[in-house]
Design an enzyme around this catalytic site. Structure first.
Site, short mmCIF file in Angstrom:
data_model
loop_
_atom_site.label_atom_id
_atom_site.label_comp_id
_atom_site.label_asym_id
_atom_site.label_seq_id
_atom_site.Cartn_x
_atom_site.Cartn_y
_atom_site.Cartn_z
CG ASP A 53 -0.59 -2.94 0.77
OD1 ASP A 53 -0.01 -2.94 -0.33
OD2 ASP A 53 -1.39 -2.05 1.10
CB ALA A 54 -1.18 -7.66 -1.67
CE LYS A 204 -3.02 -4.31 5.17
NZ LYS A 204 -4.13 -3.58 4.54
CG ASN A 235 -4.26 -4.18 0.84
OD1 ASN A 235 -3.65 -4.84 1.67
ND2 ASN A 235 -4.89 -3.06 1.16
CD GLU A 285 -9.01 -0.26 2.58
OE1 GLU A 285 -7.86 0.11 2.32
OE2 GLU A 285 -9.27 -1.05 3.51
CG HIS A 335 -9.73 2.39 5.43
ND1 HIS A 335 -9.20 3.56 4.93
CD2 HIS A 335 -8.71 1.50 5.49
CE1 HIS A 335 -7.91 3.38 4.67
NE2 HIS A 335 -7.59 2.14 5.00
#
Length: 415
Positions: A53-54, A204, A235, A285, A335
């Site tokens: 992800d990021a 994402k 994120n 989350e 989450h």
């Protein structure tokens, strides 16, 4: 002198008849049953594809290749059983297992129905390491197992024991939208998710090049059309100016929410952003206690709160947080861990969302029913899950706490 006529007292009213079913049963009597065994297992679930992800693209983390899970199986002298789990990504799994191994003996001999009191007892058993993070994540597996047992004893799905507001919950897919996924595959994944019966798609964002995020989002929205709920998740990889700039650029996509645009603990920044955007802001989350979520709620830092029961200490703590969120009229979208969160979302007063990840499916015999854009409760009691042989095969460490509180190792740790 007028004589006084004595007053004869009226006879005392006869006591109300006690229903036969309650005759001789003292109020709030202990159940008589007692916890006599706890089994803990540290399991490593390998992922078929390394996940990015990021946080990976910005260099904060490396790709994720596995999920570490802590399973707690609790049984009583009368033969009742419950199962719960917690998890960690990238790091923390061995620590959760070690902490649970130390505090779990405190459950032995206790009435399994007294879950809130037992949560407090477990916290105090490890109080020197705090009431959030890894310590309460370890306790979460035990707490969830006790709730699973309580619902099984009642012969009810957990949601029904808690008091369900609905028998199904809106669901969306995340696992097909990670940043390591090429755009064409991203579109194919979205189609497959909708065909499977899911109701929304999350992708994402948060790459160093914001234009690349917008191009991916344009492709997905164009592919799905305007009628499909679409969410994005940064994120935590934007600073405040970037989050505001990107948030404004995203307004035209009709998003259901923008998730974790800022650092998880930046309640002030989230509050300012939520006040500036039409798109709802979702976060929570990564927080590891009810207290940390309370700071978000009091700051009005989000429109949609995203607690994770295993991360905040289990179902006992999740219910505390849900009451606070309901009081403020927040939407709920828990989450991960759909096997747990389906039940908790079904018991939330306002229409929620639940996140679909198929990652944990190899661990359980059962499958959740998904159709019509919603995840449906089954009639299986408790959480409705049982462990597979594969889950046992992926076990790295396991121990059993017996009726005396003694800990016995079941397997040796492997690499």
């Amino acid at each position: 002198m007028t004589p006084v006529t004595p007053v004869t007292p009226a006879p005392a009213a006869a006591p109300a008849a006690v229903p036969a079913a309650l005759s001789g049963v003292p109020a709030a009597a202990p159940s008589g049953d007692r916890i006599h065994r706890v089994r803990l297992s540290s399991v490593r679930l390998p992922l078929a594809t390394p996940i990015s992800d990021a946080k990976v693209l910005t260099g904060v983390q490396t790709p994720m290749t596995e999920v570490a899970l802590l399973f707690a199986e609790v049984s009583t002298a009368d033969g009742h059983e419950g199962i719960g789990f917690s998890y960690a990504k990238r790091a923390g799994g061995p620590g959760q297992y070690a902490h649970a191994r130390e505090v779990a003996p405190a459950l032995v001999g206790e009435d399994p129905n007294d879950i809130a009191r037992l949560w407090t007892k477990l916290v105090w058993a490890g109080a020197s390491v705090g009431r959030s993070g890894l310590a309460t994540q370890a306790i979460a597996a035990l707490d969830i197992a006790l709730w699973d047992m309580k619902a099984r004893r009642a012969g009810l799905p957990l949601a029904k024991l808690l008091g369900a507001h609905r028998d199904s919950v809106r669901c969306y897919n995340t696992s097909g939208g990670f940043l390591h996924t090429p755009v064409e595959e991203l579109l194919d994944n979205a189609t497959a998710s909708l065909e499977r019966g899911l109701g929304g798609i999350k992708i994402k964002v948060g790459q160093p090049d914001g234009a690349a995020d917008l191009r991916r989002l344009e492709a997905v929205r164009g592919h799905l059309g305007d009628g499909v709920p679409l969410m994005v998740d940064a994120n935590q990889q934007w600073d405040r100016p970037t989050a505001l700039r990107m948030g404004r650029a995203l307004e035209g996509f009709g998003l259901t929410w923008v998730e974790e645009p800022l650092d998880a603990y930046d309640a002030e920044g989230h509050a300012a952003l939520a006040a500036s955007l039409d798109t709802p802001v979702a976060t929570g989350e990564m927080l590891a206690s009810v207290a940390e979520h309370t700071a978000l709620i009091e700051a009005r830092a989000c429109d949609i709160i995203q607690p994770d029961a295993p991360r905040i200490g289990g179902i006992t703590q999740f219910l505390r947080l849900a009451a606070l969120a309901d009081h403020r009229g927040l939407q709920l979208a828990p989450h991960f861990a759909m096997e747990i969160h389906l039940h908790l979302a079904a018991a939330y007063p306002h229409e929620p969302w639940v996140e679909h990840f198929e990652w944990l499916e190899p661990l359980f015999h059962e499958r959740l029913e998904i159709r019509g854009g919603r995840m449906h409760l089954s009639n299986r009691p408790g959480l409705g899950i049982t462990l597979t042989d594969q889950a046992r095969a992926w076990t790295r460490e396991a121990c059993e706490i017996d009726g005396t509180g003694a800990v016995r190792e079941l397997t040796a740790a492997t690499g």
